[in-house]
Design an enzyme around this catalytic site. Structure first.
Site, PDB file in Angstrom:
ATOM      1  N   TYR A  50      -9.464 -87.262 -63.004  1.00  0.00           N
ATOM      2  CA  TYR A  50      -8.394 -86.313 -63.318  1.00  0.00           C
ATOM      3  C   TYR A  50      -7.439 -86.171 -62.133  1.00  0.00           C
ATOM      4  CZ  TYR A  50      -5.937 -81.902 -63.730  1.00  0.00           C
ATOM      5  OH  TYR A  50      -4.944 -80.954 -63.731  1.00  0.00           O
ATOM      6  N   SER A 104      -0.953 -78.101 -57.404  1.00  0.00           N
ATOM      7  CA  SER A 104      -1.832 -78.951 -58.211  1.00  0.00           C
ATOM      8  C   SER A 104      -2.870 -78.050 -58.862  1.00  0.00           C
ATOM      9  CB  SER A 104      -2.490 -80.049 -57.365  1.00  0.00           C
ATOM     10  OG  SER A 104      -3.178 -79.499 -56.259  1.00  0.00           O
ATOM     11  N   SER A 132      -0.176 -73.428 -58.071  1.00  0.00           N
ATOM     12  CA  SER A 132       0.041 -73.854 -59.449  1.00  0.00           C
ATOM     13  C   SER A 132      -0.250 -72.721 -60.423  1.00  0.00           C
ATOM     14  CB  SER A 132      -0.878 -75.038 -59.769  1.00  0.00           C
ATOM     15  OG  SER A 132      -0.881 -75.313 -61.161  1.00  0.00           O
ATOM     16  N   TYR A 155       5.077 -73.135 -65.164  1.00  0.00           N
ATOM     17  CA  TYR A 155       5.339 -73.810 -66.445  1.00  0.00           C
ATOM     18  C   TYR A 155       5.861 -72.749 -67.403  1.00  0.00           C
ATOM     19  CZ  TYR A 155       2.565 -77.931 -65.083  1.00  0.00           C
ATOM     20  OH  TYR A 155       2.100 -79.054 -64.466  1.00  0.00           O
ATOM     21  N   THR A 181       8.616 -76.294 -62.823  1.00  0.00           N
ATOM     22  CA  THR A 181       8.366 -77.698 -63.172  1.00  0.00           C
ATOM     23  C   THR A 181       9.136 -78.023 -64.445  1.00  0.00           C
ATOM     24  OG1 THR A 181       6.203 -77.725 -62.114  1.00  0.00           O
ATOM     25  CG2 THR A 181       6.598 -79.385 -63.804  1.00  0.00           C
ATOM     26  N   ARG A 190      -2.481 -89.713 -69.945  1.00  0.00           N
ATOM     27  CA  ARG A 190      -3.386 -90.043 -68.831  1.00  0.00           C
ATOM     28  C   ARG A 190      -4.686 -90.597 -69.431  1.00  0.00           C
ATOM     29  NH1 ARG A 190      -2.013 -84.140 -66.183  1.00  0.00           N
ATOM     30  NH2 ARG A 190       0.238 -84.419 -66.280  1.00  0.00           N
ATOM     31  N   LYS A 253      11.542 -78.633 -59.926  1.00  0.00           N
ATOM     32  CA  LYS A 253      10.697 -79.752 -59.509  1.00  0.00           C
ATOM     33  C   LYS A 253      10.604 -80.754 -60.651  1.00  0.00           C
ATOM     34  CE  LYS A 253       5.830 -80.528 -58.232  1.00  0.00           C
ATOM     35  NZ  LYS A 253       5.406 -81.152 -59.494  1.00  0.00           N
ATOM     36  N   SER A 275      10.620 -85.374 -57.705  1.00  0.00           N
ATOM     37  CA  SER A 275       9.211 -85.511 -58.081  1.00  0.00           C
ATOM     38  C   SER A 275       9.086 -86.227 -59.411  1.00  0.00           C
ATOM     39  CB  SER A 275       8.569 -84.116 -58.194  1.00  0.00           C
ATOM     40  OG  SER A 275       7.250 -84.200 -58.701  1.00  0.00           O
ATOM     41  N   HIS A 277       5.987 -85.967 -60.800  1.00  0.00           N
ATOM     42  CA  HIS A 277       4.734 -85.298 -61.185  1.00  0.00           C
ATOM     43  C   HIS A 277       3.518 -86.127 -60.751  1.00  0.00           C
ATOM     44  CE1 HIS A 277       3.612 -81.859 -63.987  1.00  0.00           C
ATOM     45  NE2 HIS A 277       2.438 -82.335 -63.623  1.00  0.00           N
TER      46      HIS A 277
END
Length: 388
Positions: A50, A104, A132, A155, A181, A190, A253, A275, A277
């Site tokens: 992860y 993060s 975060s 977020y 973000t 992912r 960001k 960025s 991410h």
């Protein structure tokens, strides 16, 4: 003459010894990259994957690091570098070096005390941590853990009231900026998380506000949570809404182009973070260091520009500063330090980068951060141009 070497299990199994790939590390790590292997050994596979993984083919994940290697130095000699000053200023706050802790998620997957430990390490290193909104520890827990300048990453959820509450809590608890973000209308693919059926542990900041209960037999529960919770309608006009609910400066960001950099300055942000991410969203975006200068030129000094993605050496920090960044943010190295050695590990990672930056500045003829200029580096484009 016969040498015996007790190598790593990979070497023993293959019957060969490869110094560059052997996983044995005697004593303390000597650079940031070595913390990654320690973290891999310390963490369950699901959690290591992860933190370390990127989107799809992971092209951008590799490029974020590799692109730094294609930039070379143009050092100046016979400069008095008997005293090196690493200190930098971010939004008016002085920090010990132009290296901040990137936001993060879910640090308790790496260490039992999670972001509280990271925050203490950042404070001891006299730098800024960006917490975060997907942290394992709450805004309040981190704020009360130690005295430090901190920013809060946001977020925006489908229920805008949740974002408003988070911003108000951050402001009330002394956070000095909001880092919005803007590259996550939905979660990147992912594949390691899909294979591992990555779970979502409790996200305490949004407990009782956003449901983390997700049914997803197909793969990553994290991906299912993001799809249900994140607001894919977020757009430029919403920066005005965010500015209307807080007095804190807003950094955005996730900027990678000249066009978006110009728009960002027009809507009144206080800073831009270049960025992708950590290469976890859209694969085949360029490395952040490769587009940094494009963004810096577009902004034209109106607001500060920062960079995250691929920073693993003090030389990388220097290169980013030479190309116009005011500071860099480090994400994975912090998590690897945290997983391997807790607070000491995070402090060590930051200190290693500071020591390497100090050496790079001395050997390049730059006594202070403000002495680092564009003429101290040569990019790949310039190398090709000089050969024509």
């Amino acid at each position: 003459m016969h040498f015996s070497f007790s190598g790593c299990s990979d070497c023993k199994n293959s019957g060969t010894f490869n110094l560059s790939s052997c996983r044995i590390m005697e004593g303390e790590p000597v650079n940031v990259n070595e913390f990654q292997e320690l973290a891999r050994q310390a963490l369950p596979k699901m959690y290591y994957d992860y933190f370390s993984g990127g989107a799809e083919d992971q092209y951008t994940l590799k490029e974020n690091v590799e692109a730094f290697r294609r930039i070379t130095f143009r050092p100046r000699i016979l400069v008095d570098v008997s005293r090196i000053n690493l200190s930098a200023t971010v939004l008016g706050y002085k920090i010990s070096a132009p290296i901040m802790v990137a936001p993060s998620a879910m640090h308790k997957l790496a260490h039992p005390e999670g972001e509280i430990t990271t925050a203490r390490a950042a404070a001891a290193s006299n730098t800024i941590m960006v917490l975060s909104s997907m942290s394992s520890c709450t805004i309040e827990e981190v704020a009360s853990s130690c005295n430090a300048i901190r920013f809060f990453q946001l977020y925006v959820y489908k229920n805008r009231d949740v974002a408003a509450q988070l911003v108000q809590r951050a402001e009330r608890n002394g956070y000095k900026a909001i880092v919005l973000t803007v590259d996550t209308p939905m979660l990147g693919r992912r594949e390691a998380d899909i294979k591992n059926k990555m779970i979502v542990p409790p996200i305490k900041n949004i407990e009782g506000l956003v449901s983390t209960e997700v049914e997803n037999d197909e793969g990553s529960i994290l991906e299912g949570f993001a799809k249900g919770a994140l607001d894919a309608s977020l757009c430029w006009r919403d920066i005005g809404w965010l500015r209307s609910i807080t007095n804190l400066p807003i950094l955005i960001k996730g900027v990678l182009t000249r066009e978006d950099a110009i728009k960002a300055t027009e809507v009144g942000v206080a800073g831009i973070v270049v960025s992708n991410h950590g290469a976890r969203q859209l694969d085949y975006t360029p490395a952040t260091i490769a587009v940094l200068e494009e963004v810096v030129h577009a902004v034209g000094g109106k607001v500060p520009v920062f960079l995250d993605g691929g920073v693993r050496r003090g030389t990388d920090v220097f290169k980013a500063l030479a190309l116009g960044a005011q500071a860099v943010l480090i994400g994975r190295p912090v998590v690897y330090g945290l997983a391997a050695k807790g607070e000491y590990g995070v402090r060590k990672v930051i200190q290693m980068l500071k020591d390497e930056l100090e050496l790079t500045m001395a050997l390049s003829g730059c006594p202070s951060v403000k002495d680092i200029t564009r003429s101290h580096v040569r990019t790949e484009h310039e190398k090709i141009h000089s050969m024509l």
